[in-house]
Scaffold this motif. Structure first.
Motif, PDB file in Angstrom:
ATOM      1  N   HIS A 208     153.796 -19.007  73.256  1.00 12.53           N
ATOM      2  CA  HIS A 208     153.639 -18.200  75.276  1.00 12.53           C
ATOM      3  C   HIS A 208     152.221 -17.005  74.897  1.00 12.53           C
ATOM      4  N   ALA A 209     151.432 -16.356  73.593  1.00  8.46           N
ATOM      5  CA  ALA A 209     150.757 -15.652  73.975  1.00  8.46           C
ATOM      6  C   ALA A 209     149.609 -16.547  74.452  1.00  8.46           C
ATOM      7  N   ILE A 210     149.203 -17.597  73.612  1.00  6.83           N
ATOM      8  CA  ILE A 210     148.093 -18.778  74.291  1.00  6.83           C
ATOM      9  C   ILE A 210     148.645 -18.708  75.884  1.00  6.83           C
ATOM     10  N   ALA A 211     149.379 -19.441  76.653  1.00  2.00           N
ATOM     11  CA  ALA A 211     149.497 -19.453  77.639  1.00  2.00           C
ATOM     12  C   ALA A 211     148.943 -18.266  77.834  1.00  2.00           C
ATOM     13  N   ILE A 212     148.934 -16.744  77.859  1.00  2.00           N
ATOM     14  CA  ILE A 212     148.801 -15.822  78.512  1.00  2.00           C
ATOM     15  C   ILE A 212     147.124 -14.931  78.236  1.00  2.00           C
ATOM     16  N   VAL A 213     146.432 -15.900  76.915  1.00  2.00           N
ATOM     17  CA  VAL A 213     145.433 -15.882  76.898  1.00  2.00           C
ATOM     18  C   VAL A 213     144.718 -16.651  77.558  1.00  2.00           C
ATOM     19  N   MET A 214     145.444 -18.303  77.638  1.00  2.00           N
ATOM     20  CA  MET A 214     144.684 -19.314  79.336  1.00  2.00           C
ATOM     21  C   MET A 214     144.359 -18.816  80.480  1.00  2.00           C
ATOM     22  N   GLY A 215     145.540 -17.976  80.899  1.00  2.52           N
ATOM     23  CA  GLY A 215     145.720 -17.130  82.105  1.00  2.52           C
ATOM     24  C   GLY A 215     144.916 -16.437  82.326  1.00  2.52           C
ATOM     25  N   ALA A 216     145.069 -15.296  81.027  1.00  2.00           N
ATOM     26  CA  ALA A 216     143.457 -13.970  81.878  1.00  2.00           C
ATOM     27  C   ALA A 216     142.398 -14.517  81.757  1.00  2.00           C
ATOM     28  N   THR A 217     141.879 -15.576  80.569  1.00  3.42           N
ATOM     29  CA  THR A 217     140.631 -16.459  79.978  1.00  3.42           C
ATOM     30  C   THR A 217     140.348 -16.685  81.712  1.00  3.42           C
ATOM     31  N   THR A 218     141.148 -17.505  82.164  1.00  2.00           N
ATOM     32  CA  THR A 218     141.044 -17.994  83.350  1.00  2.00           C
ATOM     33  C   THR A 218     140.599 -17.631  84.499  1.00  2.00           C
ATOM     34  N   LEU A 219     141.205 -16.427  84.834  1.00  4.59           N
ATOM     35  CA  LEU A 219     140.894 -15.048  85.351  1.00  4.59           C
ATOM     36  C   LEU A 219     140.165 -14.598  85.304  1.00  4.59           C
ATOM     37  N   ILE A 220     139.795 -13.809  84.182  1.00  2.71           N
ATOM     38  CA  ILE A 220     138.267 -13.576  83.583  1.00  2.71           C
ATOM     39  C   ILE A 220     136.200 -14.712  84.286  1.00  2.71           C
ATOM     40  N   PHE A 221     137.382 -15.658  83.899  1.00  2.00           N
ATOM     41  CA  PHE A 221     136.532 -16.764  84.327  1.00  2.00           C
ATOM     42  C   PHE A 221     136.204 -16.791  85.974  1.00  2.00           C
ATOM     43  N   VAL A 222     137.543 -16.221  86.552  1.00  4.72           N
ATOM     44  CA  VAL A 222     136.943 -16.159  88.174  1.00  4.72           C
ATOM     45  C   VAL A 222     136.210 -14.915  88.578  1.00  4.72           C
ATOM     46  N   GLY A 223     136.552 -14.130  87.755  1.00  2.00           N
ATOM     47  CA  GLY A 223     135.345 -12.934  87.643  1.00  2.00           C
ATOM     48  C   GLY A 223     134.543 -13.023  87.767  1.00  2.00           C
ATOM     49  N   LEU A 224     134.038 -13.468  86.681  1.00  3.49           N
ATOM     50  CA  LEU A 224     132.746 -13.644  86.174  1.00  3.49           C
ATOM     51  C   LEU A 224     131.700 -14.435  86.763  1.00  3.49           C
ATOM     52  N   TRP A 225     132.657 -15.015  87.750  1.00  5.45           N
ATOM     53  CA  TRP A 225     131.872 -15.953  88.861  1.00  5.45           C
ATOM     54  C   TRP A 225     131.272 -15.212  90.438  1.00  5.45           C
ATOM     55  N   LEU A 226     132.485 -14.379  90.099  1.00  4.38           N
ATOM     56  CA  LEU A 226     131.990 -13.411  92.249  1.00  4.38           C
ATOM     57  C   LEU A 226     131.432 -12.275  91.405  1.00  4.38           C
ATOM     58  N   VAL A 227     131.067 -11.890  89.979  1.00  2.00           N
ATOM     59  CA  VAL A 227     129.412 -10.761  89.981  1.00  2.00           C
ATOM     60  C   VAL A 227     129.089 -11.784  89.958  1.00  2.00           C
ATOM     61  N   ARG A 228     128.609 -13.328  89.678  1.00  2.00           N
ATOM     62  CA  ARG A 228     127.555 -13.689  89.875  1.00  2.00           C
ATOM     63  C   ARG A 228     126.649 -14.127  90.788  1.00  2.00           C
ATOM     64  N   GLY A 229     127.860 -13.692  92.129  1.00  2.00           N
ATOM     65  CA  GLY A 229     127.679 -13.262  93.249  1.00  2.00           C
ATOM     66  C   GLY A 229     126.091 -13.469  94.246  1.00  2.00           C
ATOM     67  N   ALA A 230     125.942 -12.171  93.132  1.00  2.00           N
ATOM     68  CA  ALA A 230     124.239 -11.934  93.643  1.00  2.00           C
ATOM     69  C   ALA A 230     123.567 -12.850  92.897  1.00  2.00           C
ATOM     70  N   GLU A 231     122.012 -12.283  92.948  1.00  2.00           N
ATOM     71  CA  GLU A 231     121.289 -12.945  92.304  1.00  2.00           C
ATOM     72  C   GLU A 231     120.487 -12.665  91.055  1.00  2.00           C
ATOM     73  N   ILE A 232     120.824 -13.374  89.462  1.00  2.00           N
ATOM     74  CA  ILE A 232     120.545 -13.148  88.345  1.00  2.00           C
ATOM     75  C   ILE A 232     118.908 -12.200  87.799  1.00  2.00           C
ATOM     76  N   PRO A 233     118.728 -11.990  87.213  1.00  2.00           N
ATOM     77  CA  PRO A 233     117.884 -11.749  87.313  1.00  2.00           C
ATOM     78  C   PRO A 233     117.061 -12.708  86.131  1.00  2.00           C
ATOM     79  N   LYS A 234     116.543 -13.250  85.928  1.00  2.00           N
ATOM     80  CA  LYS A 234     116.190 -14.306  84.769  1.00  2.00           C
ATOM     81  C   LYS A 234     115.830 -12.910  83.718  1.00  2.00           C
ATOM     82  N   ARG A 235     115.689 -13.831  82.627  1.00  2.00           N
ATOM     83  CA  ARG A 235     115.398 -12.730  81.317  1.00  2.00           C
ATOM     84  C   ARG A 235     115.167 -13.597  79.962  1.00  2.00           C
ATOM     85  N   PRO A 236     114.132 -13.931  79.566  1.00  2.00           N
ATOM     86  CA  PRO A 236     113.756 -14.857  77.973  1.00  2.00           C
ATOM     87  C   PRO A 236     114.529 -15.904  77.341  1.00  2.00           C
TER      88      PRO A 236
END
Length: 252
Positions: free
Chosen positions: A99-127
């Motif tokens: 059950h804890a694994i299910a929570i980790v998977m669900g939370a990780t998925t939502l974090i993944f979505v959040g990262l995409w929303l944050v990346r909606g703006a242009e990402i500055p290039k870095r070396p």
């Protein structure tokens, strides 16, 4: 897991969708598999089903993502951390309640979505950075072993490098080819597939050629942002189900 018509249809659809994403973008969308398959099976069983199928998907996808699309300097830095991360993720998996694994998977998925929303703006290039690459590979190894969700750490490292769409996709594809081949045996040891699960794997193999080929054809003609919106919307819904299943299971 009971092998029903519904189970076969959902599993086949899930594998097909992952293959389309792999053909179109090279990888990083495997996370969509377990939440979708959890509709008809335990998320750990879903992970065991997908682990060998990922290897078949990757090998088929390499006919499209050839060595000319790989960023070899980045792969040299990323892959050692990936291997060690998978080993650590295996130990972590054995210590967690399902059950804890299910929570980790669900939370990780939502974090993944959040990262995409944050990346909606242009990402500055870095070396290129060796410490950041090693850290990204390690984090990706842990999350890909625990939840088949190694895409976010890798994306956080690769996207700011300003790679072309083809080089980004090809590098991602080879990275997960190595990772999925490494974690396949540990996942099978954890799940110990039944006869029904092996049969379901065999059925889902037929989704791979058509799914990857369709994704490859869509790569040049469809707007990438529209596909991402649809996938992330689906991820939000399925992640919510995983979190509900995990939390309710721990409370009973």
């Amino acid at each position: 897991m009971e092998l029903t018509v519904a189970t076969i249809l959902v599993a086949f659809a899930g594998v097909f969708l992952i293959c389309v994403m792999k053909g179109a973008f090279g990888g990083g969308f495997s996370i969509i598999g377990i939440p979708l398959l959890s509709i008809v099976m335990d998320p750990v069983t879903a992970g065991g089903l997908l682990a060998p199928l990922f290897v078949a998907m990757d090998l088929f996808a390499l006919r499209y993502w050839k060595p000319s699309t790989w960023s070899k300097p980045d792969l040299v830095l990323l892959l050692p951390g990936l291997i060690f991360g998978i080993g650590f993720g295996y130990l972590l998996f054995r210590l967690l309640d399902h059950h804890a694994i299910a929570i980790v998977m669900g939370a990780t998925t939502l974090i993944f979505v959040g990262l995409w929303l944050v990346r909606g703006a242009e990402i500055p290039k870095r070396p290129r950075s060796a410490p950041k690459a090693i850290a990204a590979g390690l984090a990706s190894g842990v999350t890909t072993m625990v939840a088949h969700s190694g895409g976010p750490p890798l994306a956080m490292y690769l996207l700011p490098l300003g790679l072309s769409k083809e080089i980004y996709a090809g590098t991602t594809s080879l990275f997960f080819t190595v990772g999925n081949a490494t974690k396949a045996v540990p996942w099978l040891l954890l799940v110990k597939p039944t006869t029904d699960l092996w049969i379901l794997m065999a059925i889902c193999l037929f989704a791979i050629p058509s799914g990857v080929s369709l994704g490859w054809r869509l790569h040049a003609v469809l707007d990438q942002r529209q596909i991402y919106r649809a996938c992330y919307g689906l991820l939000v819904l399925t992640a919510a189900k995983l979190l509900w299943d995990g939390v309710s299971g721990l409370m009973t």
